[in-house]
Design an enzyme around this catalytic site. Sequence first.
Site, mmCIF file in Angstrom:
data_model
loop_
_atom_site.group_PDB
_atom_site.id
_atom_site.type_symbol
_atom_site.label_atom_id
_atom_site.label_comp_id
_atom_site.label_asym_id
_atom_site.label_seq_id
_atom_site.Cartn_x
_atom_site.Cartn_y
_atom_site.Cartn_z
ATOM 1 N N SER A 267 39.632 48.051 42.248
ATOM 2 C CA SER A 267 39.469 46.909 43.135
ATOM 3 C C SER A 267 38.485 45.711 42.321
ATOM 4 O O SER A 267 37.615 46.508 42.173
ATOM 5 C CB SER A 267 39.849 46.148 44.206
ATOM 6 O OG SER A 267 38.427 47.254 44.694
ATOM 7 N N LYS A 268 38.284 44.545 42.899
ATOM 8 C CA LYS A 268 37.158 43.558 42.624
ATOM 9 C C LYS A 268 36.118 44.165 43.808
ATOM 10 O O LYS A 268 35.259 43.701 43.266
ATOM 11 C CB LYS A 268 37.520 42.221 43.000
ATOM 12 C CG LYS A 268 37.624 41.688 44.198
ATOM 13 C CD LYS A 268 39.056 40.808 44.033
ATOM 14 C CE LYS A 268 38.407 40.254 45.640
ATOM 15 N NZ LYS A 268 38.763 38.514 45.263
#
Length: 506
Positions: A267-268
């Site tokens: 995930s970012k």
Amino acid sequence: MRLPRRVTRSHHGRARPAGARADRTVSDGDPHVGTAYIALFNHAFARKHGGKFVLRIEDTDQTRARADSEQMIFDALRWVGLTWDEGPDVGGPHAPYRQSERGEHYRHHAGVLVESNHAYRCFCTEDRLAKLRVQQQAEKTTLGYDRHCRSIAPEVARNRAAAGESYVVRLAVPDGPVAFHDELRGEVSRDAKEIDDQVLLKSDGMPTYHLANVVDDHLMEITHVIRAEEWVSSTPKHVLLYRAFGWEQPKWIHMPLLRNPDKSKISKRKHPVSINYYRDAGILPQALLNFLGLMGWSFGGDREKFTLAEMIDVFTFDRVALGGPVFDLVKLTWLNEQYIHQMSYEQLADALIEWRLNRDALIKLMPLFRERIKRLDDFIPATEYFFSGDLDYTSVQHELAIAGVAPPDLADALLAYVERFEAREEWSAAMLEAEARAWVESYGWKPKLAFPLLRLGTTAREKTPPLFETLAALGKETVRSRLRKTAATIDPEALKRRARGPAKAK
């Protein structure tokens, strides 16, 4: 994807089958590496078996749809070396390939399900549903729709709808187990009691993901659904829809999720996930595609470097391992190095020019630097931070502070600014400045104390061209990544706290 009798598709973060499909509604507008990962496996499978790779834009959620995201997906997939046989930009026998343009198909098929009693009209208001959720939470019972409208006689429901009462269409989930065969996992079964009466058609006439994809996969003759394992839990709903329509199911293949080194889902919040970030950081497209081919799949032997054509030649899903593949940035950099070192001098020069040293890229910097240089050799040192990846904060680390603000609070606040611009579709100097002024106001800080922190965090310099024009030119993913690293420099625990919940103004 679909094989000779049909095609293959993939889609952002939720890989899919026949006819490659991508999602134009990426949360921050940038195409996700998961899009390319799933598209790669759809592409390889289709090419291996003489099928077709189909790109479908799944944009039924109009609250998230962005016109520019579609083109960004096209550009990103082509940049890594993937092409498709059917899609919005190339046409094909199953057009249109944007779900927002296929509403008539979904409304018709929702009506077919209602008439056959496999679905029903639900007139419950948002207020009732909200109260139901509160009650279920208080009673610690399973969350989900209570089938309140399922007992309404079809004729009564039809008359209420004809009178103009707002409604959605829900799937009438039958009793008993729902099983399907996953080509990688074998038999998967789920008790229907655990499946909600899913909304299929929203009150505005737009379909949900479940109805749209089943209808489109059937009409587009998709033979194999290749998507990420996070969609395993949704597949029973799709199986029920295939049964209700009396259609043959495609073969189901759920690829393992990309993982961070700590095994959490990529995930970012932990690593850059935008394809554009890796392009701008100087990762070669063939190296990124090769790296994604290593995610859960083995070429054979100890071989790690291979071309797309070589991957297709030996491709089989028997080589997929279900353990979560680790998206290791160190490994990606190493692989990229192998490609660079095997380039001719001419090829490397061409790659550098295409990357950032081309005329168009340099012209974009001219408004920021023309008045700031006296000789041409001033340009390189003045613009270095536009061409570098990670910054060295050693010389400015003592200045990454605001008097009277504790490091943990300052790091959390910096992440809060990141959250602000992440939530915006626009990317411009005006937007960045407006959000920055609202940000400092929420903390009771003066801009002249806080704005230098943004400058240092994104450039590692005390003096640059105008701050927000500089941030706009750097790009969203670069600014985001650098400010997160700045927060971690200020307080090593900041990102871990961020993973547990959003930062808040103190």
